[in-house]
Scaffold this active site. Structure first.
Site: not given
Length: 412
Positions: A101, A175, A234
């Protein structure tokens, strides 16, 4: 040492992974591969992975590093040195997977790009993780999870539920999600290799991942009206109900929706609400949603038995969750039965452990889970390089003396 049982053979036993990742996204990916049984060799620079310097720390190892890197073997090379670069190339000759990465282009400048490594090992699955991808106009931008969250619409979307306040989440979604997406891509490439005999380059970007996992992208891009007479319901409008003794629960259903409202009424045993003019239609209930929430909060507030409260909702097909701390869920019988938390040796030599999340995977004919212990930087230099490359003690001594190899054992 912890007395926990090490997992048995995993579905990826025998798979050799070379891990040149750091911080969170890449290490999370390779931690999953290790939990599944792969032999993961982490390559660290002489300065160490950035997370080694985070806090809290137990003994000589940061617990953040432990959670993402437990069980990996560790070698430390100075990749600015051509001899170190060549050692990595030789290691990839017998590896199945290479994960990096770096910023796009860095690996190639080190002589560790896909073209060079695939020419040496055509079966290699080469996996890259970056902020915005290996191509395109943003290829050179610096990228960390908060930055990519801002660029991908996630921060903006969350701010709408915070009354317009812009803030970073405590969890690095960009991440961890991207690390898991890369695991899926690697496994798919390995499956294709079984049929074709050849590896390939797979790459995943954080920005594309945050778009793909956002279930609301479709209506934003299509300019759909989500504030009209038929609202989108929602989860941000689902009830949060404080109960007695300082607890709170969340019910996963919008109380204004047709069919759902009737279930809430049945749970509260308040049939008269079905003819209340404030709540006759969906539009009425949306307009008076604050009143519905107030009724639900008032009704739930005396409850001390949360199991009874959940049973009442479950009888009407409504899911309820207790708002718990991390310590509270880790202490549940559910966590114990599922093995959701695992104790790993903290490497202090005192027989003490660190608790970290275990692998979420379960198999009927294999085992997954945290394996081994967190490694010190360069702890496996000699073990890996003698085993994989056949280097002699004299060669290893020279590499250490020249600074190509280095290590950081614990301070006593």
């Amino acid at each position: 040492m912890s007395t926990r049982r090490e997992p048995g053979p995993g579905p990826l036993d025998g798979l050799k992974v070379l891990d040149l990742t750091r911080v969170l996204s890449g290490p999370h990916c390779t931690r999953m591969l290790r939990d599944l049984g792969a032999d993961v060799v982490k390559v660290e620079p002489p300065d160490g992975d950035t997370t080694r310097f985070s806090w809290p720390r137990v003994g000589s190892i940061a617990t953040y590093f432990t959670q993402q890197n437990v069980g990996k073997r560790d070698i430390s090379l100075d990749l600015k040195r051509p001899e170190a670069q060549e050692l990595v190339r030789r290691l990839t000759d017998t590896s199945d997977v290479f994960v990096e990465n770096f910023r796009p282009g860095v690996a190639a400048r080190l002589g560790l790009g896909y073209a060079e490594l695939a020419a040496r090992n055509p079966r290699l699955v080469y996996a890259s993780l970056s902020g915005y991808g290996q191509t395109g106009p943003w290829v050179d931008r610096l990228a960390y999870a908060p930055v990519v969250g801002a660029e991908s619409g996630l921060t903006w979307l969350q701010s709408r539920e915070r009354g317009g306040q812009l803030a970073n989440d405590h969890i690095s979604h960009g991440d961890v999600y991207t690390g898991l997406e890369l695991v899926a891509a690697i496994l798919a490439a390995l499956y294709q290799r079984d049929r074709s005999g050849r590896g390939q380059w797979v790459e995943v970007s954080m920005a594309e991942t945050l778009l793909s996992i956002n279930e609301h992208v479709h209506w934003e891009l299509s300019d759909l009206d989500v504030t009209g007479e038929v609202p989108s319901f929602q989860p941000s409008a689902y009830p949060v109900l404080p109960t007695a003794e300082g607890h709170a629960v969340i019910v996963s259903a919008h109380p204004a929706a047709k069919g759902t409202w009737e279930r809430y009424v049945a749970v509260m045993e308040r049939p008269e609400l079905l003819t209340d003019t404030r709540f006759e239609t969906v539009a009425d209930r949306v307009a008076n949603l604050a009143d519905i929430h107030a009724l639900l909060r008032e009704w739930a507030s005396p409850f001390t038995d949360l199991d009874d409260l959940e049973a009442r909702f479950a009888a009407q097909g409504l899911a309820l969750g207790v708002v718990r701390t991390i310590k509270e869920i880790a202490a549940t019988e559910w966590a114990a039965q599922r093995g959701a938390i695992v104790e790993v040796d903290d490497r202090t030599g005192n027989g003490t452990t660190i608790a970290i999340p275990n692998s979420p995977f379960h198999f009927s004919d294999a085992e997954s889970g945290a394996r081994g212990v967190p490694a010190f930087r360069g702890e496996h230099n000699r073990e890996v390089l003698s085993e994989r490359l056949g280097l002699s003690d004299d060669e290893l001594d020279r590499l250490e003396a020249d600074g190509v190899l280095s290590s950081r054992p614990p301070r006593r």
